[in-house]
Design an enzyme around this catalytic site. Structure first.
Site, PDB file in Angstrom:
ATOM      1  CG  HIS A 123      -1.923  -1.089   1.254  1.00 45.71           C
ATOM      2  ND1 HIS A 123      -2.709  -1.423   0.179  1.00 45.71           N
ATOM      3  CD2 HIS A 123      -2.244  -1.958   2.248  1.00 45.71           C
ATOM      4  CE1 HIS A 123      -3.489  -2.450   0.508  1.00 45.71           C
ATOM      5  NE2 HIS A 123      -3.211  -2.795   1.749  1.00 45.71           N
ATOM      6  CG  ASP A 160      -2.711  -8.816   1.612  1.00 43.57           C
ATOM      7  OD1 ASP A 160      -1.892  -9.090   2.499  1.00 43.57           O
ATOM      8  OD2 ASP A 160      -3.723  -8.110   1.809  1.00 43.57           O
ATOM      9  CG  HIS A 162      -6.491  -5.669   2.451  1.00 43.65           C
ATOM     10  ND1 HIS A 162      -5.903  -6.427   3.435  1.00 43.65           N
ATOM     11  CD2 HIS A 162      -7.714  -5.335   2.899  1.00 43.65           C
ATOM     12  CE1 HIS A 162      -6.734  -6.528   4.459  1.00 43.65           C
ATOM     13  NE2 HIS A 162      -7.839  -5.878   4.156  1.00 43.65           N
ATOM     14  CG  ASP A 237      -4.919 -10.260   4.312  1.00 43.02           C
ATOM     15  OD1 ASP A 237      -4.695 -10.952   3.301  1.00 43.02           O
ATOM     16  OD2 ASP A 237      -4.533  -9.082   4.407  1.00 43.02           O
TER      17      ASP A 237
END
Length: 324
Positions: A123, A160, A162, A237
């Site tokens: 990110h 991931d 995200h 996750d």
């Protein structure tokens, strides 16, 4: 002979956090303990990450941003988006995570498989932080290897839950880097950044649909891009128990994912460096078990893959110092 699986660890870098903060700092040391207990890695091939030199960071990040981070001059809005209070310890840990990924990528080019027991900070953008990510270790690793004449066509496989918005943005104009993401469609970041390939999955996606999506899209993307290095962001996750996940994957489903990734790399003689990525289950033991599954598969795959020609697999030490 057990072929060495080289990994880098940042577990000795603690970060002061407010009570009940969501960032699972304790999982990193616990994961290393379990890896050593199970014999997935041994003490000789676990390398301590050091703070990455600023020169490395500057190859992928804005100079003014780096100056403000080092001096602790992020404003309140920037700190809120980062999600972790600034501290010298946070900067040291983030730099160590970068060191681990750069080193693992170098080692993967020699040994076929290597990894970082941290990192995957997808990110972080060129000039700003976001979502627990201060520096983008994936982008820095690519920049450092390219400065050495390596990684001309890297492939970032980001699984991931995200989407890796920072990585996608940093390579948006570089077609030689393939950024691939399968993630939760409604999960953070709310504003996705288009990468080379993105697939958002609905909330509650289970193992069969998830693995089918991987089978449908990953091999073809690898064949079209013909990469010379994979950076694998192996976040766990997507686990059903994850507090930030929204998918419904099981331990077995995630391990089947990881087995596929290593098999696809092996079939293409593609070096792969794995980073840890996210995992926020409560209790955290479920995430640690899922991370362990990824490293178990890495250990199995490493056992099948010899190092490059001329490298003695019995040699357990690699020189990845900051000036190397």
């Amino acid at each position: 002979m057990s072929r060495p699986l080289h990994v880098w660890s940042s577990h000795r870098y603690g970060v002061p956090l407010p009570p009940h903060h969501r960032f699972p700092i304790a999982k990193y040391g616990s994961l290393l303990e379990r890896l050593l207990e199970e014999g997935i890695v041994d003490a000789v091939t676990v390398h301590s990450s050091e703070p990455a030199p600023l020169e490395w960071l500057a190859r992928a990040h804005d100079a003014h941003y780096l100056e403000r981070v080092m001096a602790g001059r992020l404003d309140a809005a920037e700190t809120r988006v980062l999600g972790i209070p600034w501290s010298p310890e946070l900067v040291a840990r983030a730099r160590a995570a970068v060191f681990g990924t750069v080193s693992a990528a170098r080692a993967a080019l020699v040994h076929g498989i290597a990894g970082n027991l941290a990192g995957g900070s997808h990110h972080a953008f060129h000039d700003r932080a976001e979502g627990f990510c201060l520096f983008n270790d994936l982008a820095v690793a690519i920049a450092c290897l390219r400065a050495e004449g390596q990684a001309r066509r890297p492939f970032v496989l980001d699984l991931d839950v995200h989407q890796g918005n920072g990585t996608a943005a940093m390579f948006a104009r570089d077609a030689s880097v393939f950024t691939f993401s399968i993630h939760g469609e409604t999960n953070d970041p709310l504003r996705k950044v288009a990468g080379s390939f993105d697939l958002g999955l609905p909330n509650g996606t289970e193992d069969d649909a998830y693995l089918e999506a991987l089978d449908r899209h990953v091999p073809g993307a690898l064949d079209r891009h013909a990469p010379d290095l994979m950076l694998y962001q192996a976040g766990v996750d997507g686990l059903a128990e994850d507090a930030l996940g929204r998918l419904a994957l099981t331990q077995g489903g995630l391990r089947a994912r990881d087995a596929r990734v290593f098999a696809w790399c092996e079939a293409r003689e593609l070096p792969v460096a794995m980073t840890l990525g996210g995992g926020y289950a409560r209790p955290i033991e479920a995430s640690i078990e899922a991370h362990l599954g990824a490293w178990r598969e890495a250990r199995i795959a490493r056992g099948r893959r010899p190092s490059v020609a001329g490298v003695d697999d019995s040699v357990n030490v690699v020189d990845m110092r900051p000036d190397s």
